[in-house]
Design a protein around this motif. Structure first.
Motif, PDB file in Angstrom:
ATOM      1  N   LYS A   1       0.801  -1.216   0.000  1.00  0.00           N
ATOM      2  CA  LYS A   1       0.000   0.000   0.000  1.00  0.00           C
ATOM      3  C   LYS A   1       0.845   1.283   0.000  1.00  0.00           C
ATOM      4  O   LYS A   1       0.563   2.215  -0.729  1.00  0.00           O
ATOM      5  CB  LYS A   1      -0.926  -0.010   1.215  1.00  0.00           C
ATOM      6  CG  LYS A   1      -2.188   0.746   1.016  1.00  0.00           C
ATOM      7  CD  LYS A   1      -3.108   0.530   2.181  1.00  0.00           C
ATOM      8  CE  LYS A   1      -4.537   0.717   1.728  1.00  0.00           C
ATOM      9  NZ  LYS A   1      -5.494   0.491   2.750  1.00  0.00           N
ATOM     10  N   ASN A   2       1.880   1.351   0.806  1.00  0.00           N
ATOM     11  CA  ASN A   2       2.687   2.559   0.939  1.00  0.00           C
ATOM     12  C   ASN A   2       3.976   2.520   0.115  1.00  0.00           C
ATOM     13  O   ASN A   2       4.819   3.384   0.249  1.00  0.00           O
ATOM     14  CB  ASN A   2       3.034   2.804   2.409  1.00  0.00           C
ATOM     15  CG  ASN A   2       1.795   3.117   3.215  1.00  0.00           C
ATOM     16  OD1 ASN A   2       0.847   3.667   2.683  1.00  0.00           O
ATOM     17  ND2 ASN A   2       1.795   2.745   4.476  1.00  0.00           N
ATOM     18  N   GLU A   3       4.114   1.520  -0.720  1.00  0.00           N
ATOM     19  CA  GLU A   3       5.344   1.395  -1.508  1.00  0.00           C
ATOM     20  C   GLU A   3       5.327   2.372  -2.685  1.00  0.00           C
ATOM     21  O   GLU A   3       4.370   2.423  -3.449  1.00  0.00           O
ATOM     22  CB  GLU A   3       5.474  -0.034  -2.038  1.00  0.00           C
ATOM     23  CG  GLU A   3       6.766  -0.296  -2.742  1.00  0.00           C
ATOM     24  CD  GLU A   3       6.842  -1.733  -3.213  1.00  0.00           C
ATOM     25  OE1 GLU A   3       7.416  -1.937  -4.281  1.00  0.00           O
ATOM     26  OE2 GLU A   3       6.317  -2.627  -2.530  1.00  0.00           O
ATOM     27  N   GLU A   4       6.405   3.167  -2.788  1.00  0.00           N
ATOM     28  CA  GLU A   4       6.510   4.116  -3.890  1.00  0.00           C
ATOM     29  C   GLU A   4       7.398   3.524  -4.969  1.00  0.00           C
ATOM     30  O   GLU A   4       8.283   2.728  -4.674  1.00  0.00           O
ATOM     31  CB  GLU A   4       7.109   5.436  -3.390  1.00  0.00           C
ATOM     32  CG  GLU A   4       6.190   6.151  -2.424  1.00  0.00           C
ATOM     33  CD  GLU A   4       6.729   7.503  -2.015  1.00  0.00           C
ATOM     34  OE1 GLU A   4       7.531   8.074  -2.770  1.00  0.00           O
ATOM     35  OE2 GLU A   4       6.352   7.963  -0.938  1.00  0.00           O
ATOM     36  N   PRO A   5       7.172   3.917  -6.236  1.00  0.00           N
ATOM     37  CA  PRO A   5       8.016   3.381  -7.302  1.00  0.00           C
ATOM     38  C   PRO A   5       9.479   3.790  -7.118  1.00  0.00           C
ATOM     39  O   PRO A   5       9.780   4.895  -6.677  1.00  0.00           O
ATOM     40  CB  PRO A   5       7.449   4.010  -8.570  1.00  0.00           C
ATOM     41  CG  PRO A   5       6.417   4.967  -8.159  1.00  0.00           C
ATOM     42  CD  PRO A   5       6.187   4.832  -6.700  1.00  0.00           C
ATOM     43  N   VAL A   6      10.355   2.892  -7.435  1.00  0.00           N
ATOM     44  CA  VAL A   6      11.783   3.151  -7.309  1.00  0.00           C
ATOM     45  C   VAL A   6      12.237   3.939  -8.530  1.00  0.00           C
ATOM     46  O   VAL A   6      11.967   3.556  -9.655  1.00  0.00           O
ATOM     47  CB  VAL A   6      12.571   1.825  -7.214  1.00  0.00           C
ATOM     48  CG1 VAL A   6      14.068   2.092  -7.151  1.00  0.00           C
ATOM     49  CG2 VAL A   6      12.105   1.020  -6.017  1.00  0.00           C
ATOM     50  N   GLU A   7      12.916   5.060  -8.283  1.00  0.00           N
ATOM     51  CA  GLU A   7      13.411   5.875  -9.382  1.00  0.00           C
ATOM     52  C   GLU A   7      14.749   5.332  -9.841  1.00  0.00           C
ATOM     53  O   GLU A   7      15.582   4.956  -9.028  1.00  0.00           O
ATOM     54  CB  GLU A   7      13.567   7.331  -8.944  1.00  0.00           C
ATOM     55  CG  GLU A   7      12.249   8.019  -8.694  1.00  0.00           C
ATOM     56  CD  GLU A   7      12.433   9.487  -8.370  1.00  0.00           C
ATOM     57  OE1 GLU A   7      13.391  10.088  -8.880  1.00  0.00           O
ATOM     58  OE2 GLU A   7      11.610  10.002  -7.617  1.00  0.00           O
ATOM     59  N   MET A   8      14.919   5.316 -11.157  1.00  0.00           N
ATOM     60  CA  MET A   8      16.191   4.870 -11.720  1.00  0.00           C
ATOM     61  C   MET A   8      17.193   6.011 -11.606  1.00  0.00           C
ATOM     62  O   MET A   8      16.919   7.117 -12.031  1.00  0.00           O
ATOM     63  CB  MET A   8      16.019   4.481 -13.189  1.00  0.00           C
ATOM     64  CG  MET A   8      15.107   3.310 -13.417  1.00  0.00           C
ATOM     65  SD  MET A   8      15.855   1.755 -12.971  1.00  0.00           S
ATOM     66  CE  MET A   8      17.089   1.623 -14.233  1.00  0.00           C
TER      67      MET A   8
END
Length: 67
Positions: free
Chosen positions: A5-12
């Motif tokens: 639920k609280n996981e944000e996308p990982v930025e490259m």
């Protein structure tokens, strides 16, 4: 695969290199001579690091400019 639920996308993270390293490898990376590299990048800060894409764009803009 579901995201938490609280996981944000990982930025490259774009990899950057000192200008001296890019200059040393300019033939392999950009298919240009070191003197062309020097001319195209002479206005850049030599103490800053740049991505390959940034330098590629700088070189292309320099090649397209009018004399």
């Amino acid at each position: 695969m579901a995201k938490a639920k609280n996981e944000e996308p990982v930025e490259m993270k774009v990899k950057t290199f000192p200008l001296t390293v890019l200059r040393r490898e300019c033939r392999k990376l950009f298919d240009i001579s070191s003197s062309t590299f020097d001319g195209a990048t002479c206005s850049l800060d030599p103490n800053k690091e740049y991505s390959i894409e940034e330098i590629k764009n700088t070189i292309n803009k320099w090649k397209e400019r009018r004399v």
